[in-house]
Design a protein around this motif. Structure first.
Motif, PDB file in Angstrom:
ATOM      1  N   ARG A 214       6.749 -13.432  -5.095  1.00 37.70           N
ATOM      2  CA  ARG A 214       5.613 -12.618  -5.089  1.00 37.70           C
ATOM      3  C   ARG A 214       5.730 -12.033  -3.207  1.00 37.70           C
ATOM      4  N   PRO A 215       6.474 -11.149  -2.991  1.00 37.77           N
ATOM      5  CA  PRO A 215       6.536 -11.032  -1.898  1.00 37.77           C
ATOM      6  C   PRO A 215       5.154  -9.789  -1.318  1.00 37.77           C
ATOM      7  N   ALA A 216       4.545 -10.349  -0.325  1.00 34.59           N
ATOM      8  CA  ALA A 216       3.664  -9.560   0.377  1.00 34.59           C
ATOM      9  C   ALA A 216       4.154  -7.785   0.431  1.00 34.59           C
ATOM     10  N   PRO A 217       3.151  -7.465   0.779  1.00 38.45           N
ATOM     11  CA  PRO A 217       3.582  -5.969   1.347  1.00 38.45           C
ATOM     12  C   PRO A 217       3.445  -6.208   3.548  1.00 38.45           C
ATOM     13  N   ASP A 218       4.559  -5.607   3.557  1.00 36.61           N
ATOM     14  CA  ASP A 218       4.601  -5.674   4.948  1.00 36.61           C
ATOM     15  C   ASP A 218       3.163  -5.039   5.525  1.00 36.61           C
ATOM     16  N   PRO A 219       2.637  -5.533   6.876  1.00 35.23           N
ATOM     17  CA  PRO A 219       1.544  -5.246   7.592  1.00 35.23           C
ATOM     18  C   PRO A 219       1.561  -3.431   7.526  1.00 35.23           C
ATOM     19  N   ALA A 220       2.317  -3.298   8.215  1.00 31.02           N
ATOM     20  CA  ALA A 220       2.425  -2.062   8.995  1.00 31.02           C
ATOM     21  C   ALA A 220       2.404  -0.811   7.680  1.00 31.02           C
ATOM     22  N   GLU A 221       3.627  -1.057   6.573  1.00 31.61           N
ATOM     23  CA  GLU A 221       3.524  -0.118   5.746  1.00 31.61           C
ATOM     24  C   GLU A 221       2.393  -0.306   4.926  1.00 31.61           C
ATOM     25  N   LEU A 222       1.353  -1.602   4.547  1.00 32.61           N
ATOM     26  CA  LEU A 222       0.599  -1.426   3.977  1.00 32.61           C
ATOM     27  C   LEU A 222      -1.304  -0.550   5.078  1.00 32.61           C
ATOM     28  N   ALA A 223      -0.441  -0.969   6.411  1.00 30.51           N
ATOM     29  CA  ALA A 223      -1.472   0.352   7.271  1.00 30.51           C
ATOM     30  C   ALA A 223      -1.655   2.119   6.692  1.00 30.51           C
ATOM     31  N   GLU A 224       0.211   1.527   6.131  1.00 28.75           N
ATOM     32  CA  GLU A 224       0.367   3.063   6.785  1.00 28.75           C
ATOM     33  C   GLU A 224      -0.010   3.926   4.984  1.00 28.75           C
ATOM     34  N   ALA A 225      -0.043   2.843   3.463  1.00 25.68           N
ATOM     35  CA  ALA A 225      -0.003   3.370   2.416  1.00 25.68           C
ATOM     36  C   ALA A 225      -2.045   3.754   2.700  1.00 25.68           C
ATOM     37  N   VAL A 226      -2.648   2.675   3.182  1.00 29.59           N
ATOM     38  CA  VAL A 226      -3.945   2.857   3.336  1.00 29.59           C
ATOM     39  C   VAL A 226      -4.250   3.967   4.160  1.00 29.59           C
ATOM     40  N   ARG A 227      -3.587   4.561   4.905  1.00 41.04           N
ATOM     41  CA  ARG A 227      -3.668   6.362   5.544  1.00 41.04           C
ATOM     42  C   ARG A 227      -3.788   7.457   4.375  1.00 41.04           C
ATOM     43  N   ALA A 228      -2.588   6.990   3.859  1.00 42.30           N
ATOM     44  CA  ALA A 228      -1.796   7.884   3.222  1.00 42.30           C
ATOM     45  C   ALA A 228      -3.529   7.984   1.591  1.00 42.30           C
ATOM     46  N   VAL A 229      -3.605   7.021   1.414  1.00 43.77           N
ATOM     47  CA  VAL A 229      -4.382   7.012   0.089  1.00 43.77           C
ATOM     48  C   VAL A 229      -5.682   7.726   0.772  1.00 43.77           C
ATOM     49  N   ARG A 230      -6.554   7.248   1.934  1.00 40.70           N
ATOM     50  CA  ARG A 230      -7.482   7.901   2.378  1.00 40.70           C
ATOM     51  C   ARG A 230      -7.603   9.422   2.501  1.00 40.70           C
ATOM     52  N   ALA A 231      -6.396  10.013   3.209  1.00 39.19           N
ATOM     53  CA  ALA A 231      -6.327  11.010   3.455  1.00 39.19           C
ATOM     54  C   ALA A 231      -5.903  11.755   1.750  1.00 39.19           C
ATOM     55  N   ALA A 232      -5.978  11.394   0.853  1.00 34.93           N
ATOM     56  CA  ALA A 232      -5.664  11.954  -0.764  1.00 34.93           C
ATOM     57  C   ALA A 232      -6.777  12.894  -0.803  1.00 34.93           C
ATOM     58  N   ARG A 233      -6.725  13.873  -1.610  1.00 36.37           N
ATOM     59  CA  ARG A 233      -8.109  14.235  -2.724  1.00 36.37           C
ATOM     60  C   ARG A 233      -7.493  14.023  -3.789  1.00 36.37           C
TER      61      ARG A 233
END
Length: 627
Positions: A214-233
């Motif tokens: 169960r590979p965990a997400p890369d921290p940098a990729e996770l941070a970018e994903a969080v930014r993308a979700v927070r920016a979405a309407r």
């Protein structure tokens, strides 16, 4: 230091090795190869056949099939029901027995489902040349018909020496248990090598556990994903089969409950949320719901979870129309995560969703967006009710009324299996999935004939579950023979056989592209070559009965309801046969909400084809390349 060895044939060693392989995920252990399907002939009868009888059922359970392709389908159905943590092997003779595996292997690999194929092969020593069924190649003497399995296998090897089995068998297990690489694995076994003896190191037969990562997400990729979700309407989740394979359904629910982001599902992902969850919008794409497809057109962020983005999902590149749309793909396979120029989160679905939920604590979509998609879901449910409704018990049912009758009978534990024809579209739009394993649609390869053998595999994997195979007359005629296998094995599968006298799905497609339903109906051929007149006098119910199944013939809605209740309670293989109405005014599924690209003749003399081309040119103009 000396090491003990055991003298066995290659086939005997392979059976013993397979019996000692296990998977483990989340601390739970599973037998990797739960049994072997086989049809014996020259090429495997003296090798694997002898090895299986010598090992006995306690070491390696054996199941007798009737068609080699169907045996692969059964093993695939088993593997999917077991979340890819356990599968079955399939052994065949050389020649046509081996090449019959190709379709099943393609289905397994396309759907990322593990199955082990053990076809017999020609003599490695070439004592006589050519052999019976040998393909003679003028410049490649080592080619056999089994090489057709190379492009549809995730791992392929031909075992030409006994000692070569050791590294190859280990590699085979590695691929079968790799969640990112799994699919069909082929070990071609020359018939002389199968029977050859060798001194095997005892370590080869030691119990071996393959832990599913169960590979965990890369921290940098996770941070970018969080930014993308927070920016979405207007974010939208597309749930694919990877949600199920990872066992990530609860993690998805927790993510959705926390954020309010709605979920649309591919055919493989349907059931990721229960149908009555307020954020579950049903299917997406060409066979999707109106609410899913409407939101997809305006979504500014599409979050793909465990999906391959097939053309049915993307409406052949025409669905996601927001000029500013971006993609965030959570997938254990980097190959899929990078599709559509997405922001990537390469990890296990459950691990990734859990990490996203924690990182997005407190974030939620706008209340107006939630109200919008919930209202769309409610409107769609009214259309489902209309398609299912059957007020007159004496009427001949439509296909959607057949589904409505089944919907009223099944419970959470039932499994409904389908693969091809017009049923997948109706099911994707209308079916109310009550549990993660209930909706079993094979639509990566959409293989006619899959349903009955897959039902056998699912029933083996879930012996206490009511298992339904939904088949039209076209797909039934492709592969009814495994009914005999269900009878022989005492597996109480339930076949719902829908008779509409032809290829209904392709008939509709044919009409839409200007081919005027040519060659799609089961009708008598007139002198001018056209198909006209009454349906053929084919009795498929009698055929199912002749193969050993109990058959319940239903002619009306009322009889159908009773037959389905009887079938669900049955402890033996049983078929419910129903001929659907030809009344064009009968309830039907809503039309497609999104396009699908099937090229139309650019020039034609017939008016239907000319009009179809005009429609095609309008639709294809909406295609986008997401770069």
């Amino acid at each position: 230091m000396s090491h003990s060895a055991t003298r066995l044939t290659v086939a005997q060693a392979l059976v013993r090795f397979l019996a000692a392989q296990y998977t483990e995920r989340d601390g739970v252990r599973h037998r990797l190869i739960a049994g072997t399907w086989g049809i014996f002939g020259h090429g495997n009868v003296a090798g694997l056949g002898q090895a299986l009888v010598e090992a006995g059922e306690d070491v390696m359970p054996f199941h007798q099939g009737r068609n080699e392709q169907a045996m692969v389908h059964a093993a695939v159905g088993y593997a999917r029901q077991r979340d890819r943590l356990s599968t079955q092997a399939v052994t065949t003779s050389i020649g046509p027995g081996a090449t019959n595996l190709v379709t099943g292997a393609a289905l397994a690999t396309i759907n990322r489902l593990p199955v082990l194929l053990l076809p017999g092969d020609y003599f490695a020593a070439h004592p006589a040349d050519p052999l019976l069924q040998q393909l003679e190649h003028p410049v490649e003497a080592d080619v056999s018909v089994n090489d057709t399995l190379r492009p549809v296998s995730r791992y392929f090897d031909r075992i030409t020496r006994p000692e070569a089995l050791i590294p190859s068998a280990l590699n085979a297990m590695r691929v079968l248990t790799d969640p990112a690489e799994t699919g069909a694995v082929t070990l071609a076994l020359p018939q002389d090598v199968q029977a050859e003896a060798f001194d095997w190191p005892e370590e080869f037969f030691a119990e071996r556990v393959w832990r599913i990562r169960r590979p965990a997400p890369d921290p940098a990729e996770l941070a970018e994903a969080v930014r993308a979700v927070r920016a979405a309407r207007r974010p939208l989740i597309v749930a694919g089969g990877g949600v199920h394979h990872s066992g990530a359904e609860e993690a998805l629910k927790a993510f959705v409950d926390a954020t309010g982001i709605p979920v649309a599902s591919t055919q493989a992902g349907k059931g990721s949320l229960r149908h009555d969850h307020p954020a579950d919008l049903g299917g997406i794409g060409h066979t999707g719901t109106a609410v899913s497809d409407d939101l997809a057109r305006t979504a500014d962020l599409v979050i793909g979870i465990g999906t391959r983005y097939t053309d049915f999902t993307t409406a052949s590149g025409t669905l996601f129309q927001n000029p500013d749309v971006r993609f965030l793909n959570l997938n254990i396979t980097a190959f899929d995560a990078h599709k559509l120029a997405a922001t990537t989160l390469v990890c296990d679905a459950r691990a990734g969703l859990t990490a996203l939920t924690e990182a997005l604590a407190g974030h939620r979509v706008d209340a107006g967006y939630e109200a919008e998609y919930r209202a769309g879901k409610e409107r769609w449910e009214q259309l489902v009710e209309a398609a299912y409704r059957a007020d007159d018990d004496s009427a001949v049912p439509s296909q959607t009324q057949v589904l409505g009758a089944l919907d009223a009978v099944v419970g959470d534990e039932d499994v409904v299996i389908n693969a091809a024809g017009s049923l997948p579209g109706d099911l994707h739009k209308l079916w109310r999935a009550r549990s993660p394993r209930q909706y079993h649609l094979e639509y990566g390869y959409s293989c006619m004939g899959y349903e009955i053998p897959a039902a056998i595999g699912v029933q083996q994997a879930a012996p206490d579950a009511p298992v339904w195979a939904l088949v039209g007359d076209g797909t039934y005629l492709m592969m009814p023979t495994e009914i005999v296998t269900a009878v022989q094995e005492g597996l109480p599968i339930k076949v719902v056989l829908v008779q509409n006298h032809g290829y209904a799905s392709i008939g509709g497609l044919s009409e839409s592209v200007g081919a005027e339903r040519y060659g799609t109906a089961y009708r008598y051929r007139a002198a001018d070559g056209t198909f006209t007149g009454a349906p053929l006098p084919v009795d498929l119910a009698a055929n199912a009965g002749s193969l050993g199944m109990e058959v319940l013939r239903a002619k009306t809605v009322g009889e159908l309801r009773q037959a389905l209740r009887t079938a669900r309670a049955s402890d033996r293989p049983i078929c419910v046969y129903i001929e659907t109405t030809t009344d064009p005014q009968a309830p039907a599924a809503p039309p497609a909400e999104a396009w699908w690209d099937v090229p139309v003749a650019e020039v034609a003399s017939r008016e239907a084809a000319v009009a179809a081309r005009e429609r095609y040119d309008r639709e294809v103009a909406a295609r986008r390349r997401h770069l």
